[in-house]
Design an enzyme around this catalytic site. Structure first.
Site, PDB file in Angstrom:
ATOM      1  N   HIS A 159       0.893  -1.049  -0.194  1.00  0.00           N
ATOM      2  CA  HIS A 159       0.021   0.079  -0.088  1.00  0.00           C
ATOM      3  C   HIS A 159       0.838   1.248  -0.023  1.00  0.00           C
ATOM      4  O   HIS A 159       1.619   1.268   0.854  1.00  0.00           O
ATOM      5  CB  HIS A 159      -0.878  -0.070   1.269  1.00  0.00           C
ATOM      6  CG  HIS A 159      -1.853  -1.225   1.225  1.00  0.00           C
ATOM      7  ND1 HIS A 159      -1.730  -2.154   2.199  1.00  0.00           N
ATOM      8  CD2 HIS A 159      -2.755  -1.543   0.633  1.00  0.00           C
ATOM      9  CE1 HIS A 159      -2.600  -3.061   1.863  1.00  0.00           C
ATOM     10  NE2 HIS A 159      -3.243  -2.782   1.003  1.00  0.00           N
ATOM     11  N   CYS A 311     -35.251   9.928  72.948  1.00  0.00           N
ATOM     12  CA  CYS A 311     -36.400   9.024  72.886  1.00  0.00           C
ATOM     13  C   CYS A 311     -36.275   7.881  71.965  1.00  0.00           C
ATOM     14  O   CYS A 311     -35.735   8.000  71.078  1.00  0.00           O
ATOM     15  CB  CYS A 311     -37.707   9.777  72.592  1.00  0.00           C
ATOM     16  SG  CYS A 311     -39.293   8.861  72.353  1.00  0.00           S
ATOM     17  N   CYS A 316     -40.645   6.964  61.152  1.00  0.00           N
ATOM     18  CA  CYS A 316     -39.814   7.042  59.722  1.00  0.00           C
ATOM     19  C   CYS A 316     -40.463   8.191  59.117  1.00  0.00           C
ATOM     20  O   CYS A 316     -41.645   8.445  59.237  1.00  0.00           O
ATOM     21  CB  CYS A 316     -39.944   5.892  58.997  1.00  0.00           C
ATOM     22  SG  CYS A 316     -39.306   5.945  57.437  1.00  0.00           S
TER      23      CYS A 316
END
Length: 510
Positions: A159, A311, A316
């Site tokens: 090439h 506490c 949640c």
């Protein structure tokens, strides 16, 4: 001399082309820096009783020019056996990671079918008939311009490209992609490797040539198991050894490091454990440990909750949960009723498991912090101790003005050297101990560790507080006695650890 020095806790019994075109533009500013007193890691040749890792480990420090010489030596050795052009031979060696024995083994294994080895290395066999282009004008396969054959060049694959396209292609591969030994032919779907002679003949930019040379030498070093770059920033030296092992090597720049893992010399801890330790210290694993030890998850939605009041009735705060539970046992709050504090009435398996997990997390965190604090303390002390070199240098000059010879005042520098060695060893003993299960040998190790630590602190105190010219003779004796004792205790500790490695005394945690 202190009375505690009288016993030990442990008593262990061709043509121009052959000279590599890479040599052009070699690194000219590669100079030895010599010994620097203010380096973080300072270690002279071991003295006193030698441990296994302190035995002579043959190695040499190579400059960039010497690396190229080494590549040429390997090329000549192989070329004396197999008659292959140097440019092709370099590609073959790179394919086999510069392992000349493996290359020769494969070459003769394919006896009668050498084409196979060249094909695997993506290079055209030098024994194959070369393609030739007899036309006067040739078309470049990249820019499609028709040029005289004198302005075209290509590989043995046939090439052809103009020199301008070649130059731009190689520049991109070298500067942008960091390629050197595996640059393929520019033709589509062609895997033939571009040899260094083509590269050096087509690249005129000195910056690109220098980058290519560095990439080639770096690839050579990375492939060779007996070579290792010095890890110091801006140091371009390479350490060469005769055999690979976990041993200390020292570069000409003054840096001492482990040849196996390239970290600062870390005796007595193994490379694999040091790697785990550094990762543990650097990543967020201990943040997770802290969260596990100081927070709990909601039993229903698993949201992490930190208790900020007294506490134990916890609700949640998640909008989709609102679950009420006891902080102590993690059970539902309803069964507690008026006797919320009497959690022994709730003995569900999941609550017990949660408590056990919480306790293990706390214990793991406390254990890690214990060893980490002591490791970091010695690391910080080691950095402070290196400031002593400047003070010691001034004090040595003062002593010489008091009619003391240069040799007589060297004990101070020797003491600081030993002090830094002991600090460094103690620092890594805590990493070593962190990964061990408790047994009788660990108890013996901790006794040796404690004795060395005590002696090291005393020596450090002498050097920081007692360096005066008023009673120099007395101070000299005290300092000499103590640094000799420290050096002896350090050797005893390391001998014990290494014997434990050989006899498999150490049990490691999972």
């Amino acid at each position: 001399m202190d009375s505690d020095e009288d016993f030990d806790y442990y008593d262990a019994g061709d043509d121009e082309e052959d000279d590599l075109s890479l040599r052009d533009d070699a690194d000219d500013d590669d100079e030895d820096e010599g010994y620097l007193d203010d380096n973080i890691i300072v270690s002279e040749a071991p003295h006193g009783s030698e441990t296994k890792d302190e035995e002579v480990y043959p190695h040499e420090c190579l400059s960039a020019d010497r690396i190229v010489d080494l590549m040429v030596e390997i090329l000549k050795e192989v070329n004396d056996i197999v008659n292959i052009p140097p440019t092709t031979l370099r590609i073959l060696l790179a394919h086999f990671n510069w392992d000349k024995e493996l290359l020769l083994e494969k070459y003769y294994e394919y006896d009668g079918n050498q084409e196979r080895i060249f094909k695997e290395a993506h290079v055209v066999s030098p024994f194959k008939m070369k393609r030739s282009n007899k036309s006067r004008d040739v078309s470049c396969e990249i820019c499609c311009s028709s040029c005289s054959s004198s302005f075209m060049t290509g590989l043995d694959c046939g090439h052809m490209f103009c020199k301008g396209c070649w130059s731009q292609y190689l520049r991109t591969k070298i500067m942008d992609e960091g390629m050197s030994q595996t640059i393929p032919c520019p033709a589509f779907d062609c895997e033939i490797i571009v040899d260094d002679a083509i590269v050096m003949s087509l690249i005129s930019d000195k910056k690109v040539r220098l980058k290519y040379q560095h990439l080639m030498t770096n690839s050579f070093v990375e492939c060779n198991s007996l070579l290792k770059w010095c890890p110091s920033p801006d140091c371009h030296h390479v350490i060469k050894v005769e055999y690979r092992d976990r041993r200390a090597v020292k570069c000409d720049c003054g840096r001492e490091f482990c040849f196996e893992c390239s970290e600062s010399w870390h005796d007595p801890v193994l490379c694999v454990h040091l790697k785990k330790w550094l990762k543990k210290c650097d990543d967020d694993s201990e943040t997770s440990n802290w969260i596990s030890a100081n927070t709990k998850e909601c039993p229903k939605c698993q949201v992490t909750i930190e208790k900020d009041g007294g506490c134990n009735h916890v609700i949640c705060r998640s909008q989709t949960c609102k679950h009420e539970f006891c902080w102590v046992c993690l059970g539902p709050w309803d069964p507690h009723g008026a006797s919320w504090y009497n959690c022994n009435r709730y003995n569900a398996d999941d609550a017990k498991k949660a408590r056990d997990t919480q306790q293990r997390s706390r214990e793991m965190l406390q254990r890690y912090l214990f060893y980490c604090n002591r490791y970091m303390n010695h690391l910080q002390s080691l950095k402070f101790e290196h400031k002593l070199y400047a003070r010691v240098k001034r004090k040595m000059e003062e002593m010489q003005q008091l009619n003391m010879s240069w040799i007589e005042v060297q004990f101070l520098k020797k003491a600081v050297d030993v002090l830094c060695q002991c600090r460094q060893t103690l620092m890594y003993t805590y990493v070593f101990a962190f990964f061990l299960k408790r047994n009788n040998q660990l108890l013996l190790f901790e006794d040796n560790q404690a004795d060395l630590e005590k002696a090291t602190e005393t020596l450090s105190e002498y050097l920081e507080r007692d360096i005066t010219t008023a009673s120099i003779r007395d101070i000299k004796q005290k300092v000499q006695d103590k640094y000799r004792y420290c050096d002896s205790r350090r050797s005893v500790l390391l001998r014990h650890v290494h014997e434990g490695y050989d006899k498999e005394w150490w049990d490691y945690l999972d």
